[in-house]
Each structure stands twice: as C-alpha cells, then as structure tokens.
Design a protein around this motif. Structure first.
Motif: not given
Length: 603
Positions: A52, A382, A386, A396, A400
């Motif tokens: 991730g 980022q 994700i 998620l 992670q």
C-alpha cells in the motif's frame, strides 16, 4: 432485526466519495472506460506488492530533498564538516577501545531506543559497531533536517524514510553482530536459533494464508476479555448495541453510550475485568451501552461515513431512547469513533436535537493538521494508491493497516520483536492488550476513502467544509459540556492535536492529559502503577490558552484519571433512579444474544 422507527430500518444509499473539486463521484462509475479500469487494476496490483505504499511518494520525497540540497552549497559544507567531526569522534573512540580503555561513548541511542541495552554492547567490537551505526544515524538526521524551500512535512517524511532504512541495517538485527544473540546461542547450544526458525516458519504461514490464531488460554473473548455481563438489545447491518447489566441498586438517570472506532473491536474498553472501563463505570452506578461494529467484507465496500453516522450513532441513540425514555445520553467516542461522534453531535445541535447530556472524546481529533507521524503516510498520491487497492478488494485489510502503525515504531514493534522471536527464540508473551491489538478489523473502501480525503488529507471538518445532508457541519454549534482526553505519548492522535478542539468550540470543556500512549493512556484504571494526569476546566466563553501555556500552568496529579471522569459525569447527571429494563420497549430485544454478541467474533 430489532425494530426502530421506520427511518432507521434501512441503511441509506451511501454517499459517493468526494472528488478534489468537492463534487461527488461514484466509487466505480458504471461508464468508466476500460482503459481507466486497466490503470486502476495495475496500480492496485502494485499497491499489493508494496503493502500500500506509493513508490511515487517515496521518489518525490527524495527528489525534493536532493534538488534543494543540490542548490545549497553552504548546507553541503555544513554536512561535510559534521561528517568529519563524527568520524573523528568515532576514530578517537575506536583508538581508546584498542588500548583497552573504557571510553565514554560519543553517541547515545534515543530515549525510547532499547536495542542496545544488553551489557555485551559495551565490549569491543560490538561497542564500535553500535557507535558507527549511531554516528550514521546522527549524520542522516542532520542531513534530512528542514531547509529553505522544503515543506516541514516533506523534511519529516525524508527523516522518517531514512530512519526506516537505517533501522533495517542496525547491527542489533543480525546474529553475528548482536552480542545478546551470540551469548544466547552459546548458552543454549543453538536451541534459540532452532526455536526461532520454528517461529519464523509459523509466522510466514500465517502471513501467506492470512489465518487467524485462536486467542491464547486465559484470553478468550466473552469469557476472559469482553466479559462484563450484558445483552445485545439492538442489531442492524452495521452494528450491535450492547446494554450492560447493572451492579448497583440505583443508577444515574442519564445512560452512557460508547462509540468506538470502526478500525478496532470495541473490547479495548472492556478488556480484563480489572482494567475494563465499561465494568468500572457500571460499578459506579451508570447504565452503559456499547456499539459493536461489523467487520466489513467486500459486500460492504460502499458503506460511507454517513452510513456510520446515521445508521450507527443515530440508530444507537434512537434505540437507547426507547430503553431509557425521556433521559439524555452521555456520549463517549474513542479515536475515530470520537471524530464520528463529534460530527453527529454537531449535526444534532444544528437540528435542535437535544438528546445528548455531554460528549466525551478520548484520543480523538477534529483537526488533522498536526496528526503526528501518520501524516507522513498521507498525500494525494498515497491516498489514490490506497483507493485503487481498496477498489480491487472492496476494503482495506487488517495487515495493510497494521503495517502502517507498526512502521511508526519499527525499531521496537518490528525489528526488536523479530530479534527476540527469531534469534533469541522467545515466545511473544500474551496480554489482554496484545490479544486485542491482533484482533483487528477491515474498513469499507468508501468509508476509508472519505475519511482519508475529507478529514485527514483535506481537513474539512475544522475548516468548515465538511457537509452532512447538504449543509456544512460547524463545530461551534456544539453546546453540550465536553470532556476531552489526550495521552502524552500518542503517535496516532498527538495530544496537542486533540487539544485543538479548544480552538473550534467555546462551550464548557474539561481537558485531561494522561500518561501513556494511544491505548495505554486510556487504559488507566485505578490502582495502575506509576499513573499520572493533568486536568483543567475551561468555562463557557473563556479565552483560548495555547497547549504549551496550558501544560506549563497545569498541575500533575498522581493516579488514574477514571475517577475524575466519573465525578464529572455525576456532576452532569440529574440524580438516581431504578435501573432500566434490559432492552426496554425494543421489540425482539430479548431474542438477541448475551454480550459480547456475535459481531465481535467476525474475522
């Protein structure tokens, strides 16, 4: 499903995540071009491979640092001088060791760095290797310090990333350069390495299969943990509501509702009987309710923040109203649950809903501009990375998320643990908190995207740009008394960030700063050794006091802050009454299971 008024019977259609321009876009548009889907799938696969972490964010950080350093010849000379000075210190130290002397080490580990605590690190050659590592760490810390043109957060990100690299190369991580491992190997004739290999293979299998270990003996959920007696009195697709059984003949008229974070199982607040906040408050004569969230799967990918507010917090309040009619509620939110509760409470104030008697927020933030080291993981690249990963999975996953939190304290939570487990052959000693910590949950894709973008990245709530039902949420609308708790060493919700709610509200507010971290500071039951806290009251309409001034003028008190919270709740209650019937007027409440319910067991 237990019945409530019709407006709460169905989970509302989830709102779509916000685009950067503030408009609303579906998670996966039906008319998305195949090329777009190909791009997302490709990025998602890369995200899986990198746990991730966005490679672009990493490269951008170092490119920014290198370009700014390249145009700063003075800074380059300063760093060259520092390297020469550190090398000279290291050379003098090595020469003294070579003469058989016991010189004072020129470099010291950080206050919380326990990797070099064994006596063997004081002897040559291990002492020299340790000092060489610390000298390298010292130089890179200076090299990645902020300089003109680099945003402070980018400099902190560069420091964080180099610290991760150096932690990986620490001499404490290798059996041939760690005297503690060598001594243990000689002492046990290699049994520690055999045991460590067994531990490594076991952990590798669990990582690859994502299997879930049963709780160790003495830590079973529902028997040893989350064992406060009670019953589930309401359930919908999002949560179970637990009502705990009274232990006193009379109770305070106003009940307490706990809103835990959806990222965790609720029983951090109901661990072992001796450190259960739930049990403590029940024994203090309060009627306590707890939300137990579902552990989402891919089918719940489109659940959003509004679902958790409307069909979570508000549904729980509606249910409690039917059990304790005519009484206001003390609402308590922990971590992200506190952020959600704040939003719900502000909306209630805006709409004239006065069913809350008070709001308590524990390690919860409403402003994320100073959200600590978690900010080092968050930028547009980022977050998009994700989002692509969640688009592929629908959620998620817990490994992670766990990687993010452990990386913040990698030297302790990753490398020191690996040394103990794989090279010293030591088993992890279970505790109620570590068992809970390993019992993590997933987060729905839309919920996490909305949280990361709307709250964490864009900081919309405190900026007055977070809307619910088409209207902006104003924290100034909060009128109920508030009890705010920050913890001294919190890496997730730094106490100065928690304190900032004083900037955005002007009502009656009590602030507590307690010893410990994000979880340990909250679990501060009476009798816990070496505990301390500070507490201060701000009257309605009082002027703002900065956190540093507050800290300088507040007195430290020994012991647990729980009794202070209980006293504060009593002061904001209206008296004693007979305990309410379990489930009250809720239909089918008696047909639901005993606490801790069923959602807590979802893995």
């Amino acid at each position: 499903m237990t019945e409530l008024p019709a407006r709460q019977m169905q989970i509302a259609p989830p709102p779509a995540p916000a685009r950067p321009d503030g408009a609303i876009a579906p998670t996966d548009p039906a008319g998305a071009h195949p090329y777009d889907k190909l791009d997302r799938a490709t990025r998602a696969m890369v995200a899986r491979a990198t746990a991730g972490v966005s490679p672009h964010s990493l490269m951008a950080t170092w490119m920014d640092w290198a370009l700014h350093l390249g145009r700063s010849p003075g800074r380059q000379m300063e760093l060259a001088e520092r390297a020469t000075r550190d090398a000279a210190k290291l050379w003098d130290y090595a020469a003294a060791l070579g003469k058989g002397e016991n010189p004072e080490p020129p470099f010291r580990p950080g206050r919380n760095d326990h990797r070099f605590g064994a006596k063997g690190w004081e002897k040559s050659p291990f002492a020299l290797w340790q000092q060489a590592f610390l000298a390298t760490q010292d130089w890179w810390q200076a090299a990645t310090d902020t300089m003109p043109g680099i945003a402070p957060r980018d400099a902190e990100r560069a420091q964080f990333q180099i610290r991760q690299t150096l932690d990986l190369m620490s001499p404490s991580n290798f059996p041939w350069s760690n005297p503690e491992i060598i001594d243990k190997t000689v002492e046990t004739r290699g049994k520690n390495l055999a045991d460590g290999s067994s531990h490594f293979l076991k952990d590798l299998v669990h990582t690859l299969t994502q299997s879930h270990d049963p709780a160790p003996e003495g830590y079973k959920v529902g028997r040893d943990l989350a064992a406060t007696p009670g019953r589930v009195v309401f359930r919908n697709e999002l949560f179970e509501l637990i009502q705990y059984s009274p232990t006193t003949q009379t109770v305070h008229a106003e009940p307490i509702l706990f809103v835990p974070a959806w990222i965790m199982k609720y029983y951090v607040l109901d661990l072992s009987p001796e450190n259960s906040m739930v049990r403590y408050l029940v024994d203090q004569g309060f009627t306590v309710f707890m939300i137990s969230w579902i552990n989402p799967t891919a089918e719940n990918a489109d659940l959003g923040l509004e679902d958790y507010r409307k069909n979570g917090v508000m549904a729980a309040i509606d249910a409690i109203e039917m059990i304790v009619p005519g009484q206001k509620i003390h609402a308590n939110g922990y971590c992200l649950g506190g952020t959600l509760l704040t939003i719900a409470a502000a909306v209630m104030s805006r709409e004239g809903d006065d069913r809350l008697a008070s709001v308590t927020l524990m390690a919860a933030q409403v402003d994320f501009a100073e959200a600590g080291e978690l900010l080092l993981f968050i930028d547009d690249s980022q977050v998009s990375f994700i989002e692509d990963l969640m688009w592929l999975q629908g959620y998620l996953d817990r490994p992670q998320m766990t990687r993010t939190f452990t990386t913040i304290r990698a030297e302790d939570l990753i490398y020191a643990r690996a040394v103990r487990r794989y090279f010293l052959g030591e088993e992890d000693l279970p505790s109620d908190l570590t068992v809970w910590n390993n019992d993590t949950t997933r987060m729905p894709a839309r919920m996490h995207s909305e949280y990361l973008r709307g709250l964490f990245l864009e900081n919309r709530l405190s900026a007055g740009r977070f809307a619910v039902e088409g209207k902006v949420v104003a924290l100034k609308d909060l009128r109920v008394p508030m009890f705010i708790v920050g913890t001294e060493t919190d890496h997730i919700a730094p106490w100065r960030s928690v304190y900032k709610i004083r900037l955005f509200t002007d009502g009656d507010l009590t602030f507590v700063l307690t010893k410990g971290g994000h979880n340990g500071g909250i679990l501060s039951e009476p009798g816990h050794k070496n505990r301390r806290y500070r507490i201060d009251h701000r009257a309605k309409g009082a002027l703002y006091v900065s956190p540093d001034d507050w800290l300088a003028n507040s007195e430290t008190r020994d012991g647990s802050w729980w009794p202070a919270m209980a006293d504060w709740l009593r002061e904001h209650s209206t008296g004693q009454t007979a305990p309410p019937a379990t489930g009250g007027q809720l239909r089918n409440a008696q047909d639901l299971p005993a606490a801790p319910g069923t959602y807590i067991h979802q893995v």
